[in-house]
Design a protein around this motif. Structure first.
Motif, short mmCIF file in Angstrom:
data_model
loop_
_atom_site.label_atom_id
_atom_site.label_comp_id
_atom_site.label_asym_id
_atom_site.label_seq_id
_atom_site.Cartn_x
_atom_site.Cartn_y
_atom_site.Cartn_z
N TYR A 107 5.70 -9.41 2.78
CA TYR A 107 6.62 -8.92 3.80
C TYR A 107 6.43 -9.85 5.03
O TYR A 107 5.19 -10.39 5.22
CB TYR A 107 6.23 -7.78 4.30
N ALA A 180 -0.55 -1.45 1.45
CA ALA A 180 -0.81 -2.39 2.47
C ALA A 180 0.54 -2.63 3.50
O ALA A 180 0.44 -2.45 4.71
CB ALA A 180 -1.56 -3.58 2.15
N LEU A 181 1.42 -2.78 2.54
CA LEU A 181 2.91 -2.83 3.26
C LEU A 181 3.25 -1.54 3.82
O LEU A 181 3.69 -1.29 4.68
CB LEU A 181 4.05 -3.26 2.26
N ASP A 183 1.41 0.82 4.95
CA ASP A 183 0.51 1.03 6.10
C ASP A 183 0.93 0.13 7.23
O ASP A 183 1.02 0.72 8.48
CB ASP A 183 -0.74 0.78 5.77
N GLU A 184 1.39 -0.82 6.93
CA GLU A 184 2.10 -1.93 7.90
C GLU A 184 3.31 -0.97 8.55
O GLU A 184 3.62 -1.19 9.95
CB GLU A 184 2.57 -3.12 7.33
N ALA A 187 2.33 1.82 10.68
CA ALA A 187 1.89 1.40 11.92
C ALA A 187 2.95 0.84 12.94
O ALA A 187 2.59 1.00 14.27
CB ALA A 187 0.75 0.38 11.67
N ASP A 188 3.80 0.45 12.58
CA ASP A 188 4.90 -0.26 13.26
C ASP A 188 6.25 0.16 13.16
O ASP A 188 7.07 -0.48 12.15
CB ASP A 188 4.91 -1.77 13.44
N LEU A 191 9.41 -2.23 12.45
CA LEU A 191 9.45 -3.29 11.56
C LEU A 191 10.87 -2.80 10.83
O LEU A 191 11.38 -1.58 10.61
CB LEU A 191 8.51 -3.14 10.62
#
Length: 294
Positions: A107, A180-181, A183-184, A187-188, A191
């Motif tokens: 990403y 991980a994506l 979670d990203e 978190a935001d 996006l």
């Protein structure tokens, strides 16, 4: 020549709710007309249709009794002054499965990728190999895994998604990267989601027209931060109420008509003559199997 102003609207946008949604196709349209010409076009359509409705939508044009109005719109005022980008939602998802699970594209590079031959094969063979119902469940769970903004719809945890080894096979190895994506994205919330077709469709539309100014129907998801993720540079931007802007009304007509005609084609029906009239407007970047007129 001065860069153009385009007016845009969409049809079939349901965010990342792509499977089991109300629509199977997403369409994003752009119109490049001067304000006076657009107002005259809308007024002419009102004369053609004669409905007392305060706001006309694509369904007015798609009624059999108003066919002449629709044919006029597609052959005269919009010729060489409009475009539409089509997205088959399940093919779009197949492309993201290849991006994220097969290629493990990081990403945000995955945002602009369009389905390649592998995605088209997956789109074709997935239901045949696993059965339509099982494949649909798998696609729904994939959207649930990456759904981060709609709290009304059920999410899918990484453990639930990657437990589907009957479909995933060796692709379970992508779990760390996809988790991980996820979670990203959680978190935001600002996006861009990789499974929302609106943003890449908008980016491809802007790449085609290269406008100085974009006038768009009000769309809360199009924040400055998200636009900056996909557009470089970001053109000047203005959000409007479509009822007050005839250029956006025409984009709304084109997007709605295109979505309906291509959904009917997708399901084995459709009107070949009207789809033939639509063909010149369809951008090559559309996420579609073959020619939408086929």
């Amino acid at each position: 020549m001065r860069p153009p102003t385009i007016a845009c609207d969409e049809s079939g946008s349901e965010g990342v709710n792509l499977i089991g949604a109300n629509t199977a196709v997403f369409a994003h349209a752009a119109v490049r007309l001067e304000p006076a010409a657009a107002a005259e076009c809308v007024a002419r359509l009102r004369e053609f249709i004669g409905s007392p409705a305060l706001e006309y939508k694509a369904n007015h044009l798609l009624r059999a009794k108003n066919r002449a109005a629709l044919e006029w719109l597609l052959t005269e005022p919009l010729a060489d002054a409009a475009s539409v980008l089509l997205v088959d939602k399940t093919l779009f998802l197949a492309g993201k499965i290849v991006d994220l699970l097969v290629d493990r594209t990081p990403y945000p590079e995955c945002l602009r990728h369009r389905p390649d031959g592998r995605a088209r094969a997956l789109h074709r063979d997935g239901p045949r190999i696993h059965g339509t119902r099982r494949w649909t469940e798998f696609l729904r769970s994939f959207t649930g895994l990456l759904r981060t903004s709609n709290r009304r719809l059920p999410a899918t945890t990484p453990a639930e998604f990657f437990a589907q080894t009957d479909v995933l096979g060796e692709l379970v190895a992508a779990r760390p990267q996809v988790t991980a994506l996820r979670d990203e994205l959680l978190a935001d919330p600002g996006l861009v989601s990789p499974i929302d077709p609106l943003m890449p469709a908008l980016a491809d539309t802007i790449a085609f027209w290269r406008p100085e100014l974009v006038i768009h129907d009000e769309q809360p998801s199009l924040t400055p931060a998200r636009l900056a993720q996909l557009l470089d540079p970001v053109p000047r931007w203005r959000f409007v109420d479509s009822r007050c802007e005839p250029r956006v009304q025409l984009a709304d007509f084109l997007a709605g008509v295109a979505r309906r005609l291509t959904e009917e084609t997708l399901h084995g029906g459709g009107d070949p003559e009207l789809v033939k009239l639509l063909r010149p407007y369809v951008l090559p970047a559309s996420v579609w199997i073959g020619d939408p007129a086929d």
